[in-house]
Design an enzyme around this catalytic site. Structure first.
Site, PDB file in Angstrom:
ATOM      1  N   CYS A  57      55.008  40.967  33.193  1.00 16.87           N
ATOM      2  CA  CYS A  57      55.182  42.076  34.142  1.00 16.87           C
ATOM      3  C   CYS A  57      56.600  42.167  34.692  1.00 16.87           C
ATOM      4  O   CYS A  57      56.972  43.179  35.285  1.00 16.87           O
ATOM      5  CB  CYS A  57      54.178  41.947  35.271  1.00 16.87           C
ATOM      6  SG  CYS A  57      52.504  41.844  34.638  1.00 16.87           S
ATOM      7  N   HIS A  68      55.880  45.299  41.850  1.00 16.43           N
ATOM      8  CA  HIS A  68      54.946  45.271  40.722  1.00 16.43           C
ATOM      9  C   HIS A  68      53.582  45.757  41.202  1.00 16.43           C
ATOM     10  O   HIS A  68      53.138  45.418  42.302  1.00 16.43           O
ATOM     11  CB  HIS A  68      54.853  43.846  40.168  1.00 16.43           C
ATOM     12  CG  HIS A  68      53.920  43.758  39.019  1.00 16.43           C
ATOM     13  ND1 HIS A  68      53.907  44.682  38.002  1.00 16.43           N
ATOM     14  CD2 HIS A  68      52.932  42.869  38.725  1.00 16.43           C
ATOM     15  CE1 HIS A  68      52.973  44.370  37.136  1.00 16.43           C
ATOM     16  NE2 HIS A  68      52.362  43.274  37.551  1.00 16.43           N
ATOM     17  N   ASN A  75      47.390  47.899  36.599  1.00 23.67           N
ATOM     18  CA  ASN A  75      48.558  47.067  36.305  1.00 23.67           C
ATOM     19  C   ASN A  75      49.004  47.359  34.870  1.00 23.67           C
ATOM     20  O   ASN A  75      48.331  46.967  33.917  1.00 23.67           O
ATOM     21  CB  ASN A  75      48.162  45.598  36.474  1.00 23.67           C
ATOM     22  CG  ASN A  75      49.294  44.637  36.151  1.00 23.67           C
ATOM     23  OD1 ASN A  75      50.342  45.037  35.663  1.00 23.67           O
ATOM     24  ND2 ASN A  75      49.063  43.364  36.415  1.00 23.67           N
TER      25      ASN A  75
HETATM   26  N1  ACO Z   1      33.394  43.077  39.829  1.00 22.95           N
HETATM   27  C1  ACO Z   1      32.568  42.385  40.608  1.00 22.95           C
HETATM   28  N2  ACO Z   1      32.729  41.067  40.858  1.00 22.95           N
HETATM   29  C2  ACO Z   1      33.765  40.451  40.292  1.00 22.95           C
HETATM   30  C3  ACO Z   1      34.674  41.121  39.460  1.00 22.95           C
HETATM   31  C4  ACO Z   1      34.450  42.487  39.224  1.00 22.95           C
HETATM   32  N3  ACO Z   1      35.279  43.225  38.456  1.00 22.95           N
HETATM   33  N4  ACO Z   1      35.627  40.246  39.036  1.00 22.95           N
HETATM   34  C5  ACO Z   1      35.325  39.070  39.592  1.00 22.95           C
HETATM   35  N5  ACO Z   1      34.209  39.181  40.318  1.00 22.95           N
HETATM   36  C6  ACO Z   1      33.512  38.156  41.092  1.00 22.95           C
HETATM   37  C7  ACO Z   1      33.852  36.768  40.589  1.00 22.95           C
HETATM   38  O1  ACO Z   1      33.020  36.441  39.505  1.00 22.95           O
HETATM   39  C8  ACO Z   1      33.557  35.930  41.823  1.00 22.95           C
HETATM   40  O2  ACO Z   1      32.172  35.705  41.885  1.00 22.95           O
HETATM   41  P1  ACO Z   1      31.612  34.250  42.267  1.00 22.95           P
HETATM   42  O3  ACO Z   1      32.148  33.978  43.652  1.00 22.95           O
HETATM   43  O4  ACO Z   1      30.140  34.448  42.196  1.00 22.95           O
HETATM   44  O5  ACO Z   1      32.177  33.351  41.226  1.00 22.95           O
HETATM   45  C9  ACO Z   1      33.905  36.863  42.984  1.00 22.95           C
HETATM   46  O6  ACO Z   1      33.968  38.173  42.430  1.00 22.95           O
HETATM   47  C10 ACO Z   1      35.206  36.546  43.673  1.00 22.95           C
HETATM   48  O7  ACO Z   1      36.182  36.260  42.714  1.00 22.95           O
HETATM   49  P2  ACO Z   1      37.652  35.888  43.161  1.00 22.95           P
HETATM   50  O8  ACO Z   1      38.407  35.467  41.949  1.00 22.95           O
HETATM   51  O9  ACO Z   1      37.636  35.004  44.326  1.00 22.95           O
HETATM   52  O10 ACO Z   1      38.174  37.294  43.692  1.00 22.95           O
HETATM   53  P3  ACO Z   1      39.552  37.603  44.326  1.00 22.95           P
HETATM   54  O11 ACO Z   1      39.360  38.127  45.687  1.00 22.95           O
HETATM   55  O12 ACO Z   1      40.551  36.495  44.126  1.00 22.95           O
HETATM   56  O13 ACO Z   1      40.056  38.842  43.434  1.00 22.95           O
HETATM   57  C11 ACO Z   1      41.513  39.275  41.589  1.00 22.95           C
HETATM   58  C12 ACO Z   1      40.194  38.668  42.031  1.00 22.95           C
HETATM   59  C13 ACO Z   1      41.497  40.758  41.889  1.00 22.95           C
HETATM   60  C14 ACO Z   1      41.678  39.063  40.090  1.00 22.95           C
HETATM   61  C15 ACO Z   1      42.680  38.590  42.363  1.00 22.95           C
HETATM   62  O14 ACO Z   1      42.559  37.209  42.296  1.00 22.95           O
HETATM   63  C16 ACO Z   1      44.035  38.997  41.830  1.00 22.95           C
HETATM   64  O15 ACO Z   1      44.461  40.134  41.937  1.00 22.95           O
HETATM   65  N6  ACO Z   1      44.795  38.037  41.278  1.00 22.95           N
HETATM   66  C17 ACO Z   1      46.124  38.336  40.754  1.00 22.95           C
HETATM   67  C18 ACO Z   1      45.962  39.012  39.428  1.00 22.95           C
HETATM   68  C19 ACO Z   1      47.244  39.534  38.885  1.00 22.95           C
HETATM   69  O16 ACO Z   1      48.110  39.961  39.604  1.00 22.95           O
HETATM   70  N7  ACO Z   1      47.317  39.500  37.549  1.00 22.95           N
HETATM   71  C20 ACO Z   1      48.342  40.125  36.835  1.00 22.95           C
HETATM   72  C21 ACO Z   1      49.632  39.376  36.779  1.00 22.95           C
HETATM   73  S1  ACO Z   1      50.732  40.318  35.879  1.00 22.95           S
HETATM   74  C22 ACO Z   1      50.898  39.865  34.235  1.00 22.95           C
HETATM   75  O17 ACO Z   1      51.677  39.023  33.918  1.00 22.95           O
HETATM   76  C23 ACO Z   1      50.090  40.573  33.144  1.00 22.95           C
END
Ligand code: ACO
Length: 339
Positions: A122, A266, A296
């Site tokens: 990214c 980003h 993203n």
């Molecule tokens: N719908 C419903 N529930 C979901 C979903 C979904 N799409 N995805 C995950 N969950 C569930 C998980 O399974 C978990 O359930 P559990 O507690 O029963 O295990 C629960 O939701 C909470 O999951 P978390 O991982 O704690 O959720 P979080 O609040 O951290 O949000 C997210 C997840 C959005 C992915 C966040 O961690 C995030 O944005 N991280 C950064 C991601 C990012 O920026 N990535 C790109 C980098 S750029 C690149 O280089 C390509």
């Protein structure tokens, strides 16, 4: 491991024009509710993303990149023959080789350019900007086309709700040109940071399909050639390094956070953007967001946001703007630019 070496070369480069392109097909959160166990409410509240664009069948990363490039060239009033450097930041190249930049060069007929890709996820567009800046500052190139372009829809596991809701396809571009010395125009890059932390290679990757784990008939069903992400770890690293980079470039530009008219961050997650903006003490209107429309788009995200901010008039002549991006590697980069 030392991070964020200063880039303190004098400012002899300006952004002459920007452009972007996103594919026509819209994939909404409601569409995703039919694919995986998720809800619009979950996706909106955890990420801020409402919909994303998906490339058409047969539409490659270089096709997205070429369209964005043509718009940037038009905005800058630059022809293909004038371009002497093309850098594409991408992690979803058309082919392992040749580079996507060479595909773009062919599409544009930019016969005088040297063309190559940079892999910084990214942060690809901002890495490309810093590399082009070195060439221009060094006097060996005059007119650079830099592009951030990704088609992550082809690398997403559409059965994994943890990742498939996050990404979209698109491309953004800019033409960078050498400034005439003593032209009285204060616009240009005021300060920059480029950094990486290879200790974090495992928290976000496509583990298979390269030389380490080739895809074989035996492992093909494990989806190793799709995005694997430890979301919470990525979130924490993103906030830490992005904030650190923002503070460094603001200080190196001799500014205070309040002097930044607009952060163009980003576009991964609104909660990451909010965390950084709040720690810098800036109000919501000082951060440009379009992730609700595109998700993203990886290397394209900052480039598309910059183009939209410029074309919509949100960025005004004389503004100090802060571009910042982070991604897999971990790799990150930031710049303060006087517009
Ligand atoms: N719908 C419903 N529930 C979901 C979903 C979904 N799409 N995805 C995950 N969950 C569930 C998980 O399974 C978990 O359930 P559990 O507690 O029963 O295990 C629960 O939701 C909470 O999951 P978390 O991982 O704690 O959720 P979080 O609040 O951290 O949000 C997210 C997840 C959005 C992915 C966040 O961690 C995030 O944005 N991280 C950064 C991601 C990012 O920026 N990535 C790109 C980098 S750029 C690149 O280089 C390509």
């Amino acid at each position: 491991m030392s991070h964020s070496q200063p880039v303190t070369v004098p400012c002899v480069m300006k952004i002459a024009g920007t452009g972007s392109y996103v594919p026509e097909r819209v994939l909404t959160n409601a569409d995703l509710e039919k694919l995986v166990e998720t809800t619009d409410e979950w996706i909106m509240s955890r990420t801020g993303i409402k919909e994303r664009r998906i490339a058409a069948e047969g539409e490659a990363t270089s096709d997205l990149a070429t369209k964005a490039a043509l718009r940037a060239m038009e905005a800058a009033g630059v022809t293909a023959e004038e371009i002497d450097l093309i850098i594409v930041g991408t992690i979803s190249p058309d082919t392992f080789f040749p580079s996507t930049a060479c595909h773009v060069q062919r599409n544009l007929g930019a016969v005088k350019a040297v063309a190559f890709d940079v892999s910084a996820a990214c942060a690809g567009f901002l890495y490309a900007m810093q590399i082009a800046r070195q060439f221009i500052n060094g006097g060996t190139r005059k007119t650079a086309l830099i592009i951030g372009a990704d088609k992550l829809s082809g690398m997403v596991n559409w059965q994994d709700r943890n990742t498939c809701v996050l990404f979209g396809d698109g491309a953004g571009a800019a033409i960078l040109t050498a400034k005439e010395p003593n032209d009285g125009d204060p616009s240009g890059v005021l300060s920059s940071v480029m950094a990486s932390d290879g200790r974090l290679t495992d928290i976000l990757s496509v583990p298979g399909g390269g030389s380490a784990i080739p895809i074989t008939p035996e492992n093909a069903d494990q989806r190793l050639n799709t995005i694997h992400m430890q979301g919470r770890e990525v979130f924490k690293a993103a906030v830490k390094y992005t904030l650190e980079a923002c503070e460094q470039v603001i200080e190196r530009a001799g500014l205070k956070a309040d002097d930044i008219a607009l952060i163009i961050p980003h576009q991964a997650n609104v909660r990451i953007v909010d965390a950084i903006r709040e720690r810098l003490g800036l109000p919501p209107e000082r951060a440009f967001l379009n992730l609700q429309k595109y998700g993203n788009t990886s290397g394209a995200a900052v480039a598309i946001a910059l183009d939209e901010a410029v074309r919509s008039g949100v960025v005004k002549k004389g503004d100090n703007i802060l571009l910042v991006a982070f991604g897999a590697g971990f790799a990150w980069s930031a710049s303060v630019i006087k517009w």
